[in-house]
Write a protein that holds these residues in place. Structure first.
Motif, mmCIF file in Angstrom:
data_model
loop_
_atom_site.group_PDB
_atom_site.id
_atom_site.type_symbol
_atom_site.label_atom_id
_atom_site.label_comp_id
_atom_site.label_asym_id
_atom_site.label_seq_id
_atom_site.Cartn_x
_atom_site.Cartn_y
_atom_site.Cartn_z
ATOM 1 N N THR A 56 0.811 -1.220 0.000
ATOM 2 C CA THR A 56 0.000 0.000 0.000
ATOM 3 C C THR A 56 0.841 1.265 0.000
ATOM 4 O O THR A 56 0.583 2.205 -0.756
ATOM 5 C CB THR A 56 -0.929 0.008 1.230
ATOM 6 N N HIS A 57 1.844 1.296 0.868
ATOM 7 C CA HIS A 57 2.624 2.520 1.057
ATOM 8 C C HIS A 57 3.977 2.509 0.353
ATOM 9 O O HIS A 57 4.677 3.533 0.349
ATOM 10 C CB HIS A 57 2.859 2.766 2.553
ATOM 11 N N GLY A 58 4.357 1.363 -0.178
ATOM 12 C CA GLY A 58 5.665 1.260 -0.785
ATOM 13 C C GLY A 58 6.721 0.850 0.226
ATOM 14 O O GLY A 58 6.500 0.904 1.443
ATOM 15 N N ALA A 59 7.869 0.452 -0.293
ATOM 16 C CA ALA A 59 8.941 -0.031 0.580
ATOM 17 C C ALA A 59 9.703 1.151 1.161
ATOM 18 O O ALA A 59 10.211 1.998 0.431
ATOM 19 C CB ALA A 59 9.891 -0.927 -0.203
ATOM 20 N N SER A 60 9.771 1.197 2.490
ATOM 21 C CA SER A 60 10.580 2.187 3.193
ATOM 22 C C SER A 60 11.618 1.450 4.019
ATOM 23 O O SER A 60 11.484 0.249 4.293
ATOM 24 C CB SER A 60 9.698 3.042 4.108
ATOM 25 N N ALA A 61 12.640 2.175 4.447
ATOM 26 C CA ALA A 61 13.683 1.538 5.258
ATOM 27 C C ALA A 61 13.093 0.983 6.548
ATOM 28 O O ALA A 61 13.440 -0.126 6.974
ATOM 29 C CB ALA A 61 14.801 2.538 5.561
ATOM 30 N N ASP A 62 12.166 1.724 7.167
ATOM 31 C CA ASP A 62 11.582 1.266 8.432
ATOM 32 C C ASP A 62 10.753 0.004 8.230
ATOM 33 O O ASP A 62 10.843 -0.950 9.014
ATOM 34 C CB ASP A 62 10.716 2.370 9.046
ATOM 35 N N ALA A 63 9.914 -0.009 7.192
ATOM 36 C CA ALA A 63 9.071 -1.178 6.953
ATOM 37 C C ALA A 63 9.915 -2.406 6.606
ATOM 38 O O ALA A 63 9.640 -3.519 7.066
ATOM 39 C CB ALA A 63 8.081 -0.886 5.825
ATOM 40 N N LEU A 64 10.950 -2.211 5.804
ATOM 41 C CA LEU A 64 11.810 -3.335 5.433
ATOM 42 C C LEU A 64 12.614 -3.834 6.629
ATOM 43 O O LEU A 64 12.886 -5.033 6.740
ATOM 44 C CB LEU A 64 12.746 -2.916 4.296
#
Length: 408
Positions: free
Chosen positions: A335-343
């Motif tokens: 939904t939001h795209g890959a970010s450093a925090d999510a990864l």
């Protein structure tokens, strides 16, 4: 290459899985002790280890390399202050806190500073810092730190609680006097035998260096030392281990705080049915004709639920709900795209599930987006060592050392 019996010895006495720090690290430690003892070869050194327990401790001191800083993962300290706040006003006995391993003192001193700044008088809490390394404890008691110990974004605490000494900082006596240090090995049968239970235990980033069997032994020790309603603070990648050994999340995002899991209540027996002779007869409902059909109404489909935010992902990971956390993390990234925090969260989930390949892939993606992400560098280096890729692990470790050395 040094013979594996030295790694086996370290595993027996301190639970260290040599693969997780790199077999080459053990080799270097043994070689250094052979030189220090002025012995001709490893056979002579092995014989010395069998005869001199003090030399076993010296080898441990050479292997252990502290990696810590003040207010590392600050959410854990915030959780402690929040959950212990009611005890400040109700006249309870002094709060008992254990930092294990206490390393060179940054963690237990951070605990003391957090409590003092929250309004706790020094006499209302007692902090024990225990570590296997006498060398680390000597540095902790000294209380003088270089810039590598200060990596937090907010360094206001340094101005309040430290005094500059040339190019270093000395901790003020008001904080130093709050912590009592002692040497100990948590895997010794008599470790802290007879000690009163602790209300809070910090044991972070230690279990990851143990194999599964030793992890179980270590968590059993923590359970023995923790008061029935006490709080256990673990590391990011240790939530699955702690949850699997009788602990439940305290539900504080990013704190990785746990309490003893409540024993399930015994199931209540189903009520016995009344005897048939005493049962009341059922009344039949009157038969009605079906209503005339109404014109069809177009029903709009409900909007899909919003994708989970990072806060909820941390909460799921923190509570050990790994499968749910993994699904939610995938939804968030779609939904939001890959970010450093999510990864990073995705990597920690895979790490906690034992999926080394998935964790390493996620950490590499983090570093693609944020090359200076210290947590990703550290976790990826640990995984590479576990997989036997010591050369690349060493490169990452040196990269992290250069990066943290730039902190002012």
């Amino acid at each position: 290459m040094i013979q594996p019996r030295f790694a086996d010895l370290l595993d027996r006495v301190m639970g260290l899985d040599a693969a997780l720090i790199g077999v080459s690290a053990v080799d270097r430690a043994v070689a250094a002790r052979i030189r220090a003892c002025d012995l001709p070869d490893e056979e002579a050194y092995w014989a010395l280890l069998q005869q001199a327990p003090g030399e076993v401790q010296a080898l441990i001191e050479t292997v252990v390399i502290p990696e810590t800083w003040f207010f590392r993962d600050s959410a854990a300290f915030d959780a402690m202050v929040k959950l212990c706040a009611p005890r400040l006003a109700d006249g309870s006995p002094p709060l008992r806190i254990l930092s294990l391993p206490s390393s060179t003192g940054e963690e237990p001193y951070s605990i003391a500073m957090a409590l003092l700044e929250a309004g706790w008088p020094a006499g209302r809490f007692h902090i024990d810092g225990v570590d296997i390394s006498n060398r680390a404890l000597t540095l902790a008691r000294r209380g003088i730190y270089g810039r590598n110990a200060f990596r937090s974004p907010d360094l206001g605490f340094r101005d309040r609680h430290f005094e500059p000494v040339e190019r270093e900082w000395r901790l003020k006596d008001a904080v130093r006097g709050c912590v009592h240090f002692a040497q100990g090995n948590m895997l010794d049968p008599g470790f802290l035998a007879g000690a009163a239970p602790y209300d809070v235990i910090f044991c972070r980033n230690l279990l990851i260096y143990f194999d599964a069997a030793t992890q179980g032994r270590a968590v059993a020790v923590l359970r023995r030392l923790l008061a029935p309603k006490g709080l256990l603070l673990a590391g990011h990648s240790e939530s699955g281990v702690v949850s699997a050994h009788g602990f439940a999340s305290a539900q504080i995002s990013m704190a990785f705080a746990f309490r003893r899991a409540e024993a399930p209540e015994p199931a209540k027996a189903a009520p016995k049915p009344a005897p048939a002779a005493l049962a009341k007869p059922l009344k039949r409902a009157p038969v009605s004709r079906p209503a005339a059909p109404r014109p069809a109404v177009k029903i709009s489909q409900p909007a899909p639920p919003p994708a989970p935010g990072l806060e909820s992902l941390w909460t799921l990971l923190d509570s050990g709900r790994l499968e749910e956390a993994e699904r939610a993390c995938q939804t968030h990234i779609r939904t939001h795209g890959a970010s450093a925090d999510a990864l990073m969260i995705q990597g920690l989930i895979a790490d906690a599930r034992g999926d080394a390949a998935g964790a390493a892939a996620a950490y590499r993606k983090v570093l693609y987006l944020d090359p200076d992400h210290g947590e990703a560098i550290g976790h990826l280096a640990l995984l590479l060592r576990k997989q036997g890729d010591h050369a690349r692990a060493d490169l990452l470790t040196r990269r992290l050392t250069r990066q943290t050395g730039k902190v002012s």
